[in-house]
Design an enzyme around this catalytic site. Structure first.
Site, PDB file in Angstrom:
ATOM      1  N   ARG A 164       0.808  -1.327  -0.046  1.00  0.00           N
ATOM      2  CA  ARG A 164      -0.002  -0.025   0.226  1.00  0.00           C
ATOM      3  C   ARG A 164       0.723   1.516  -0.010  1.00  0.00           C
ATOM      4  O   ARG A 164       0.402   2.339  -0.301  1.00  0.00           O
ATOM      5  CB  ARG A 164      -1.034  -0.074   1.244  1.00  0.00           C
ATOM      6  CG  ARG A 164      -2.035  -1.190   0.909  1.00  0.00           C
ATOM      7  CD  ARG A 164      -2.723  -1.470   2.517  1.00  0.00           C
ATOM      8  NE  ARG A 164      -2.152  -2.185   3.277  1.00  0.00           N
ATOM      9  CZ  ARG A 164      -2.497  -2.497   4.712  1.00  0.00           C
ATOM     10  NH1 ARG A 164      -3.395  -2.179   4.957  1.00  0.00           N
ATOM     11  NH2 ARG A 164      -1.565  -3.513   5.332  1.00  0.00           N
ATOM     12  N   ARG A 213      48.443  41.674  -9.959  1.00  0.00           N
ATOM     13  CA  ARG A 213      47.620  41.912 -11.183  1.00  0.00           C
ATOM     14  C   ARG A 213      48.214  43.071 -12.064  1.00  0.00           C
ATOM     15  O   ARG A 213      49.336  43.689 -11.669  1.00  0.00           O
ATOM     16  CB  ARG A 213      46.055  42.454 -10.690  1.00  0.00           C
ATOM     17  CG  ARG A 213      46.346  43.591  -9.628  1.00  0.00           C
ATOM     18  CD  ARG A 213      44.921  44.322  -9.265  1.00  0.00           C
ATOM     19  NE  ARG A 213      44.662  44.625  -8.060  1.00  0.00           N
ATOM     20  CZ  ARG A 213      44.875  46.000  -7.542  1.00  0.00           C
ATOM     21  NH1 ARG A 213      45.634  46.917  -8.352  1.00  0.00           N
ATOM     22  NH2 ARG A 213      44.752  46.397  -6.337  1.00  0.00           N
ATOM     23  N   ASP A 227       6.164  -1.521  11.193  1.00  0.00           N
ATOM     24  CA  ASP A 227       5.524  -0.557  10.792  1.00  0.00           C
ATOM     25  C   ASP A 227       4.972   0.288  11.894  1.00  0.00           C
ATOM     26  O   ASP A 227       4.203   1.038  11.426  1.00  0.00           O
ATOM     27  CB  ASP A 227       4.766  -0.784   9.798  1.00  0.00           C
ATOM     28  CG  ASP A 227       3.449  -1.856  10.185  1.00  0.00           C
ATOM     29  OD1 ASP A 227       3.444  -2.121  11.317  1.00  0.00           O
ATOM     30  OD2 ASP A 227       2.590  -2.032   9.055  1.00  0.00           O
TER      31      ASP A 227
HETATM   32  C1  UD1 Z   1      -1.924  -6.519  11.694  1.00  0.00           C
HETATM   33  C2  UD1 Z   1      -2.659  -7.271  12.522  1.00  0.00           C
HETATM   34  C3  UD1 Z   1      -3.997  -6.361  12.903  1.00  0.00           C
HETATM   35  C4  UD1 Z   1      -3.594  -5.207  13.802  1.00  0.00           C
HETATM   36  C5  UD1 Z   1      -2.553  -4.423  12.766  1.00  0.00           C
HETATM   37  C6  UD1 Z   1      -2.007  -3.279  13.647  1.00  0.00           C
HETATM   38  C7  UD1 Z   1      -2.590  -9.777  11.722  1.00  0.00           C
HETATM   39  C8  UD1 Z   1      -3.213 -10.691  10.941  1.00  0.00           C
HETATM   40  N1  UD1 Z   1      -3.133  -8.354  11.767  1.00  0.00           N
HETATM   41  O1  UD1 Z   1      -2.817  -6.071  10.576  1.00  0.00           O
HETATM   42  O2  UD1 Z   1      -4.985  -7.325  13.836  1.00  0.00           O
HETATM   43  O3  UD1 Z   1      -4.724  -4.448  14.088  1.00  0.00           O
HETATM   44  O4  UD1 Z   1      -1.701  -5.259  12.349  1.00  0.00           O
HETATM   45  O5  UD1 Z   1      -1.029  -2.371  12.856  1.00  0.00           O
HETATM   46  O6  UD1 Z   1      -1.566  -9.656  12.230  1.00  0.00           O
HETATM   47  N2  UD1 Z   1       4.601  -9.364   8.184  1.00  0.00           N
HETATM   48  C9  UD1 Z   1       5.637 -10.236   7.983  1.00  0.00           C
HETATM   49  N3  UD1 Z   1       5.311 -11.156   7.466  1.00  0.00           N
HETATM   50  C10 UD1 Z   1       4.093 -11.538   6.865  1.00  0.00           C
HETATM   51  C11 UD1 Z   1       2.952 -10.408   7.025  1.00  0.00           C
HETATM   52  C12 UD1 Z   1       3.236  -9.389   7.868  1.00  0.00           C
HETATM   53  O7  UD1 Z   1       6.637  -9.842   8.499  1.00  0.00           O
HETATM   54  O8  UD1 Z   1       3.754 -12.584   6.337  1.00  0.00           O
HETATM   55  C13 UD1 Z   1       4.894  -8.124   8.984  1.00  0.00           C
HETATM   56  C14 UD1 Z   1       4.716  -6.626   8.144  1.00  0.00           C
HETATM   57  O9  UD1 Z   1       5.740  -6.328   7.520  1.00  0.00           O
HETATM   58  C15 UD1 Z   1       4.303  -5.677   9.017  1.00  0.00           C
HETATM   59  C16 UD1 Z   1       3.707  -6.371  10.236  1.00  0.00           C
HETATM   60  O10 UD1 Z   1       4.050  -7.530   9.990  1.00  0.00           O
HETATM   61  O11 UD1 Z   1       5.551  -4.917   9.792  1.00  0.00           O
HETATM   62  C17 UD1 Z   1       2.257  -6.464  10.135  1.00  0.00           C
HETATM   63  O12 UD1 Z   1       1.670  -6.726   8.800  1.00  0.00           O
HETATM   64  P1  UD1 Z   1       0.577  -5.970   8.117  1.00  0.00           P
HETATM   65  O13 UD1 Z   1       0.351  -6.535   6.831  1.00  0.00           O
HETATM   66  O14 UD1 Z   1       0.958  -4.463   8.098  1.00  0.00           O
HETATM   67  O15 UD1 Z   1      -0.750  -6.343   9.016  1.00  0.00           O
HETATM   68  P2  UD1 Z   1      -2.015  -5.462   9.250  1.00  0.00           P
HETATM   69  O16 UD1 Z   1      -2.839  -5.759   8.087  1.00  0.00           O
HETATM   70  O17 UD1 Z   1      -1.772  -4.127   9.255  1.00  0.00           O
HETATM   71 CA    CA Z   2       0.136  -2.959   9.505  1.00  0.00          CA
END
Ligand code: UD1
Ligand code: CA
Length: 464
Positions: free
Chosen positions: A17, A441, A104
């Protein structure tokens, strides 16, 4: 002694995103990549180096963080639960608690993590999740509580019903778990949800079903849980961090005229009674003394500024400035500029890799490169230190109290002795002894009556 505390930072995600070529966690707020803040907060509570889970563009993240952390690799991005599982080999012998952070979410404070850990330890919890009540919960997982107000489970926004989406208490993605209990529970996760991912929050529900005590800690400051998924949230986090830093300095006696438009990095130090006008960018390990005035629009990086210094619309990089000196407007101090006390650096002056002695004046339109300029020297307007012969750089020395006239070139290597004078417009290629006057100069010739003679010649030609 209490139980050991470890930490895992999730930073493998792609950050789609953000619409960026860069990994999300390397985007910057207040001068540093967002993961920097997360690593610092984690380091405050962990007894061992944090474990960072990397995946998407792992090399770039590792290159930035270096050896301050340990790494786990997530080869395929199968969700937050799967990401934590990847850290299991690194923490296989760990006992005690593990704090999980999202790479993040940079606004989290170490003291909040500390509170969460204490809460988990004292209550004997298997898991504690940090929640927050936010105005706009869209995108976040929602905290579902049972009739007694206890945590039941966490539902992702995408999987939530209309009714659940109205809940404003959200999952921060920051948790404290019993470390081995967590790892054994992760094996039981499934990916039957709208994204086909292994969700870490589901581990809490499973733990609860197994009879473990699980809890929620509500963050006092909801800003701390802000997760950055978009450029808009990046700007929001930047602003919140900026105001947090600026309030810190104002509490310690710094006047910040417009805190919304003053950009100070987290490691910058500023002395009491200094006034900072808008548009100043202070970054890195910059230290500003007391009683300074930073007029608008300076950019100061990794530099040390003494007391009572006035700066205006200037760029100052890896340099040092002594007490009572004034700089600008529109001066450029490049790396390695060591400026003494009571110096005047005026408009359109560039200085590089040079020392300037106390009380020296360099008032306008001058370039000083690779030089040692003494005390009480006066450099006139438009002096150029000719330091580069096309192949090598050479040094120039100007001794104390020398006077360099306007529009002089000092062709390095060259030395100007104490109290020597250089006539305006000179190009100096040889050393000048102390107290001498150097003139280099052409001598001026005045051709009397020249205009009339020319006019007569033109008149005869046009009549011919
Ligand atoms: C996640 C939470 C959500 C919470 C939100 C808060 C889950 C399923 N959901 O959602 O409940 O409200 O954060 O910000 O956990 N990441 C990995 N590997 C992966 C997927 C993600 O390392 O396979 C890391 C991402 O880099 C990121 C963090 O985990 O730093 C959160 O992932 P993101 O995809 O941003 O989760 P959200 O949809 O925001
Ligand atoms: Ca997130």
């Amino acid at each position: 002694m209490g139980k050991q505390v470890f930490s895992i930072i999730l930073a493998a995600g792609e950050g789609t995103r953000m619409k960026s070529k860069k990994p999300k966690v390397l985007h910057r707020i207040c001068g540093y990549p967002i993961i920097e803040y997360v690593v610092r907060a984690a380091s405050e509570v962990s007894d061992d180096l944090p474990v960072v889970v990397v995946g998407h563009r792992a090399e770039e993240v590792k290159q930035y963080l270096g050896e301050r952390v340990r790494y786990a690799h997530q080869p395929q991005l199968l969700g937050t639960g799967h990401a934590v599982m990847m850290a299991k080999p690194v923490l296989k012998d760990a006992t005690g608690y593990v704090v999980i952070l999202a790479g993040d979410a940079p606004l989290i404070r170490g003291c909040t993590l500390e509170r969460m850990v204490q809460h988990a330890m004292q209550g004997g919890y298997g898991a504690v999740v940090l929640s927050a009540v936010v105005d706009d919960p869209a995108g976040y997982g929602r905290i579902i509580r049972d009739d007694d107000g206890d945590l039941e489970r966490i539902v992702e926004h995408r999987d939530a019903t209309e009714e659940q989406r109205r809940i404003k208490e959200v999952n921060s993605s920051i948790y404290c778990f019993d470390v081995q209990f967590l790892f054994s529970t992760l094996d039981k996760l499934d990916n039957r949800n709208s994204q086909g991912e292994y969700y870490l929050p589901d581990a809490i529900e499973i733990m609860k079903r197994q009879g473990a005590k699980v809890g929620v800690l509500v963050a006092q400051d909801a800003d701390e849980v802000l997760g950055i998924n978009t450029r808009i949230q990046l700007a929001e986090a930047d602003r919140k961090m900026r105001l947090r830093i600026n309030r810190f300095h104002m509490d310690r006696g710094v006047t910040i005229v417009d805190p919304e438009h003053t950009y100070i990095g987290p490691d910058v130090v500023i002395g009491c009674d200094t006034v900072v006008y808008p548009g100043n960018v202070l970054e890195g390990s910059t230290v500003i003394g007391e009683d300074c005035i930073l007029y608008p629009n300076n950019c100061i990086v990794n530099s040390t500024v003494g007391n009572g210094v006035q700066l205006q619309a200037s760029v100052i990089l890896d340099s040092r400035i002594g007490d009572g000196t004034t700089v600008g407007p529109y001066a450029y101090l490049r790396p390695g500029s060591i400026i003494g006390k009571g110096v005047r650096i005026g408009d359109f002056v560039e200085i590089k890799n040079s020392t300037i002695g106390d009380g020296t004046k360099i008032s306008h339109l001058t370039y000083v490169g690779d030089a040692e300029v003494g005390k009480g020297v006066n450099l006139g307007c438009g002096v150029v230190f000719v330091n580069y012969d096309g192949i090598k750089k050479h040094r120039t020395v100007v001794e104390d109290k020398a006077f360099i006239g306007c529009n002089v070139n000092l062709v390095a290597p060259v030395r100007i002795g104490q109290q020597a004078y250089i006539a305006a417009g000179s190009t100096i290629t040889e050393d000048v002894p102390g107290k001498a006057l150097a003139i280099a100069r052409e001598r001026q010739i005045n051709k009397e009556g020249w205009v009339e003679r020319r006019q007569r010649i033109q008149d005869t030609e046009s009549h011919a």
